[in-house]
Design a protein around this motif. Structure first.
Motif, short mmCIF file in Angstrom:
data_model
loop_
_atom_site.label_atom_id
_atom_site.label_comp_id
_atom_site.label_asym_id
_atom_site.label_seq_id
_atom_site.Cartn_x
_atom_site.Cartn_y
_atom_site.Cartn_z
N TYR A 181 -6.64 7.41 -1.30
CA TYR A 181 -6.65 6.01 -1.71
C TYR A 181 -8.10 5.59 -1.87
O TYR A 181 -8.87 5.65 -0.90
CB TYR A 181 -5.96 5.14 -0.66
CG TYR A 181 -5.89 3.68 -1.03
CD1 TYR A 181 -4.98 3.23 -2.00
CD2 TYR A 181 -6.72 2.74 -0.42
CE1 TYR A 181 -4.91 1.89 -2.34
CE2 TYR A 181 -6.66 1.40 -0.76
CZ TYR A 181 -5.75 0.98 -1.72
OH TYR A 181 -5.67 -0.34 -2.05
N ILE A 208 0.63 4.54 -2.60
CA ILE A 208 0.13 5.91 -2.40
C ILE A 208 1.26 6.92 -2.38
O ILE A 208 1.05 8.09 -2.67
CB ILE A 208 -0.74 6.07 -1.13
CG1 ILE A 208 0.04 5.72 0.14
CG2 ILE A 208 -2.03 5.27 -1.22
CD1 ILE A 208 -0.63 6.30 1.38
N PHE A 227 0.81 -1.22 0.00
CA PHE A 227 0.00 0.00 0.00
C PHE A 227 0.85 1.27 0.00
O PHE A 227 0.61 2.21 -0.76
CB PHE A 227 -0.91 -0.04 1.23
CG PHE A 227 -1.68 1.21 1.51
CD1 PHE A 227 -2.84 1.51 0.79
CD2 PHE A 227 -1.28 2.09 2.51
CE1 PHE A 227 -3.56 2.66 1.07
CE2 PHE A 227 -2.00 3.24 2.78
CZ PHE A 227 -3.14 3.52 2.07
#
Lengths: 281, 281, 281
Positions: free
Chosen positions: C209, C153, C149
């Motif tokens: 996100y 981002i 993740f």
């Protein structure tokens, strides 16, 4: 709690009135004769004696009243004293209980102080203190510099370059020795790299970089360094006597002499040892 | 502060002089008659009465002086008592203030003790305690041995060998059981490797290495292990009853029984539960 | 220690007997005349005077006995008072010694509290708090999710994916705002990765996100966050005034205004600064 108000002692009234009666008794003349020939008859005299007896009786009663008043005062003072003594006993008990608690607290904080010092030192176990690198030589990225610098000065000790998590100068430049650079503290990702660096430095005895002498030390908490520094004097003497020594964590001196190892937990013990060696030498 | 010197009570001088006067009064006979016929004239008698009156007056004055002296003493003792009572009140206030501070300190040190214990345990989160490996089997490099040993006994759990930062024997060989090897504490670089090892060991139920039974545990501070050990008795009972349990950090017992989970923070609570299950069974 | 028993004051016996004597003195009539003519002779009178003198003497002796008894009482009360005063002095000394020890303990626990807070924060230096990720989005393996993740981002900040040791939700869902997800605390293996993430987030200003706003913060102990939150009000004012600020560890506000940097250790100092800027603006 406000201070208790002081009760005035009871019965302690001015005794002026009774003194007055005393003077009356002293100055009082016999009653005037009641018979006409102006000579005191026996009856006159008896009356005078009776009057004196009554006056004395009155005085005695007054005296006894005063004495009884005083006794009553004494009794209430004794009770007041008893109450005060009980309060003192209670305060003494409280003080003893507090002393026990405070002693316990002193032990606990000493225990915690040692624990905290140990935790601080454990948090520094992957850290290295590097002394002697001139200020600014590291450029703008200390970590990158160190990862390259250490394998260079320690030669082939590191198979692959060490990974540093953090590295920075600590403390302030000493204004009296402005050319002495500040120490650098390096945190390795892996404790093994710190150990490799210290081992290699010990093996090489002297590290030099562009003419500067470089030293490497384990990084310890201020408290532990302070405790270790207390042994500086005795270490200097041991060096002068050619006796090998080292520090054990946190601050014990280990001395190897005549094939025997001695561990000293206090400077006094170490001093005694040095004296005894000098005496027998 | 030195103890206050005790002031002798004022006016409490020996009263011998006054008693002397009392005896004089008792023994004094009437003055010799002043008339020539040797019989007491009335004037003689009156003089005698007057003399007695004066003696009585003198006595009364002396008595009153003594009483006044005593009253003055009582007054100064009352003042002294008042001063003492104020000091007691002050001491009582100080003691109460100290009690509050000490209670606060006890709370703070208890808070710090828990924090420190937690920090100690956190510092051990990447650590594993390994029991059962015979002494000396590790050879001279414990880390290298462990990095090879764990993937061997835990089979294919580790894709790549774990990285250990430190590994060493802890404690001392028990002189009563010299064949029981000391525990080994292993610090992994990455907490994930510790978790992998514990998970794999749980899955495999029994680990054996060259015929020796090996056990793996999380590494906890001495204090936490001590707290957990208090549940050993109740755990043995639960095992005997076929009831599943586990420890939650730092020292809570979690029990699964009849489809329900119970968490016990104290041994007493857990004992109560065991009793209630035995009773209803 | 049990409270001292109160000794009854000595000599304070009921004085009824002496009062009895006083009444006898008052009521006693002169002795019956011993001559046969029933008239008082001078000898009768003299005997009466002598008898009165003896009675007075007896009374005086009794009075003096009472007074001496009282003096003796006063003396023993004075001694008792002296003993009490010594106990008070001792208690006062003990209280002062305790106060010193308690002050020292307060300093030590304050020192330890700061050390422990610092240790807690140091233990979180490789940690990141991530806010805004909807609950359950992480699936069943938080670490694997985060390692994927963050590079997503934060774009190209991470050359290689970061290594996380631990990652988990903390706290509880706020029942008043059930759609606000719990924070995630991520522990990176290497502090550098935490720093990379924070640096990248600062550079990008806003992280999103799947439509959710994501924020990244350093992870601090509850105590330090509490201390930092005290500056929230003054920070809001500074934002309103368009003045730049930041937090320095542990809880100092650094403000840049008119080309100058100001560091405020307390909210009061910062408030004063805001007021002075508003006044001069």
């Amino acid at each position: 709690m406000p201070p208790k108000t002081i009760k005035p002692a009871q019965h302690l009234k001015p005794s002026g009135q009774m003194e007055e009666e005393g003077k009356v008794l002293a100055s009082k003349k016999l009653a005037e004769p009641q018979s006409e020939d102006n000579a005191a008859t026996n009856d006159d005299i008896l009356r005078a004696v009776q009057s004196l007896r009554e006056d004395c009786s009155k005085q005695f009663t007054d005296t006894m009243d005063a004495i009884n008043g005083i006794k009553s005062d004494l009794l209430s003072q004794a009770q007041r004293m008893g109450a005060a003594e009980e309060r003192i006993s209670q305060a003494e008990e409280d003080v003893i209980a507090l002393q026990h608690k405070v002693n316990k607290l002193e032990e606990t904080t000493e225990f915690l102080r040692n624990k905290v010092q140990d935790l601080e030192d454990r948090g520094r176990r992957s850290n290295l203190r590097l002394l002697g690198l001139p200020e600014k030589m590291e450029g703008s990225n200390m970590c990158a510099f160190i990862e390259n610098f250490l394998p260079t000065i320690l030669r082939d000790e590191f198979g692959s370059p060490p990974v540093t998590e953090r590295a920075h100068r600590v403390g302030q430049v000493n204004p009296n020795r402005p050319s002495t650079p500040r120490a650098i503290v390096i945190k390795f990702l892996n404790y093994q790299d710190r150990e490799k660096a210290l081992r290699a430095a010990r093996k090489m005895k002297e590290l030099r970089y562009e003419g500067q002498r470089i030293s490497l030390f384990p990084d310890l908490s201020a408290e532990t360094r302070q405790r270790q520094r207390q042994f500086d004097g005795v270490k200097a003497q041991l060096r002068g006597m050619g006796i090998r020594y080292g520090m054990l964590y946190p601050a014990h001196l280990i001395v190897t002499h005549a094939g025997q190892q001695h561990v000293f937990k206090t400077v006094a013990e170490a001093d005694d040892f040095v004296r005894s060696v000098r005496t027998t030498a």
